[in-house]
Design an enzyme around this catalytic site. Structure first.
Site, mmCIF file in Angstrom:
data_model
loop_
_atom_site.group_PDB
_atom_site.id
_atom_site.type_symbol
_atom_site.label_atom_id
_atom_site.label_comp_id
_atom_site.label_asym_id
_atom_site.label_seq_id
_atom_site.Cartn_x
_atom_site.Cartn_y
_atom_site.Cartn_z
ATOM 1 N N HIS A 75 0.836 -1.201 0.000
ATOM 2 C CA HIS A 75 0.000 0.000 0.000
ATOM 3 C C HIS A 75 0.865 1.242 0.000
ATOM 4 O O HIS A 75 1.806 1.373 0.797
ATOM 5 C CB HIS A 75 -0.917 0.013 1.231
ATOM 6 C CG HIS A 75 -1.862 1.189 1.245
ATOM 7 N ND1 HIS A 75 -2.916 1.287 0.380
ATOM 8 C CD2 HIS A 75 -1.879 2.314 1.993
ATOM 9 C CE1 HIS A 75 -3.566 2.422 0.596
ATOM 10 N NE2 HIS A 75 -2.946 3.068 1.577
ATOM 11 N N SER A 76 0.563 2.186 -0.900
ATOM 12 C CA SER A 76 1.280 3.455 -1.009
ATOM 13 C C SER A 76 2.768 3.177 -1.247
ATOM 14 O O SER A 76 3.102 2.416 -2.154
ATOM 15 C CB SER A 76 1.012 4.307 0.228
ATOM 16 O OG SER A 76 1.388 5.650 0.028
ATOM 17 N N CYS A 77 3.665 3.721 -0.463
ATOM 18 C CA CYS A 77 5.086 3.430 -0.673
ATOM 19 C C CYS A 77 5.375 1.932 -0.589
ATOM 20 O O CYS A 77 6.324 1.447 -1.219
ATOM 21 C CB CYS A 77 5.938 4.177 0.347
ATOM 22 S SG CYS A 77 5.969 5.980 0.113
#
Length: 233
Positions: A75-77
């Site tokens: 998730h995300s980074c």
């Protein structure tokens, strides 16, 4: 256990971000989460400053877990890290994920063209991070806790915004890009670029919500159903 889902947390996040996933996902999926330096039980360690050494250490640590069918969720980074580890596995001739779920993260080329979070002033960075969400209410209301957490979040954004990722070698694993339809940082168009990073199938899943769309219980349940159906059939 029929399948292992290895999860990579968002900027500043720890393995506990996935603590409840085992209860939500179907039986037959085992959840394992990566714990990065600089958070939770690794708080005394410095956050990573280079992608290469981080990916090598994670790849080595995961090797004992790759003897069964497995997939990655980032998730995300954490999506960037999941992809980088999958590339490292391929380059070393090691087993590759059966599937990559890359959530709330633009494809790497978009990151270089877009606004750089790590270049914001301290006040602007804090405001932007709070706007994206993902923090428990008691953390947001505790200035001391936020002051302790934000340097690690900033270090993660700096790590990935300064790193250059090539689509090559393309993965042989299918990729699903997931995004909230009201994510102020990541657009649907920006996640669709992940199709260039795989030789296998690619699809996009759009959910109602913002950057942390699955924090809504109903959306989270839909996500778990989708992951279960994808991995277990």
């Amino acid at each position: 256990m029929r399948h292992r889902l290895i999860c990579f947390p968002h900027a500043g996040g720890g393995a506990s971000a996935y603590a409840d996933w085992a209860d939500g996902l179907p039986a037959g999926i085992e959840v394992t989460a990566v714990q990065l330096p600089g958070r939770q039980n690794r708080m005394d360690e410095e956050p990573p400053t280079q992608v290469g050494p981080l990916v090598r250490s994670i790849t080595q640590a995961l090797r004992p877990l790759l003897g069964c069918s497995f997939s990655f969720f980032g998730h995300s980074c954490g999506a960037l890290l999941a992809h980088a580890v999958a590339q490292a596995l391929k380059s070393r001739g090691l087993p590759q994920p059966a599937h990559l779920f890359l959530s709330a993260q633009a494809e790497p080329g978009e990151i270089q063209r877009g606004p750089q979070m790590h270049k914001l002033s301290s006040e602007a960075f804090r405001a932007e991070v709070l706007r994206l969400g993902g923090f428990e209410a008691e953390i947001v209301g505790d200035d001391e806790a936020m002051d302790a957490l934000l340097p690690t979040v900033l270090a993660d954004f700096r790590l990935w915004e300064q790193h250059r990722i090539s689509p090559a070698p393309r993965l042989d694993s299918p990729i699903t890009a997931l995004v909230g339809d009201r994510d102020s940082r990541v657009s649907v168009e920006s996640v669709e670029g992940w199709h260039a990073y795989t030789n296998a199938s690619f699809d996009t899943r759009i959910y109602p919500g913002g950057h942390f769309y699955f924090s809504d219980a109903r959306i989270g349940a839909e996500l778990f159903t989708f992951i279960g159906r994808t991995l277990l059939g």
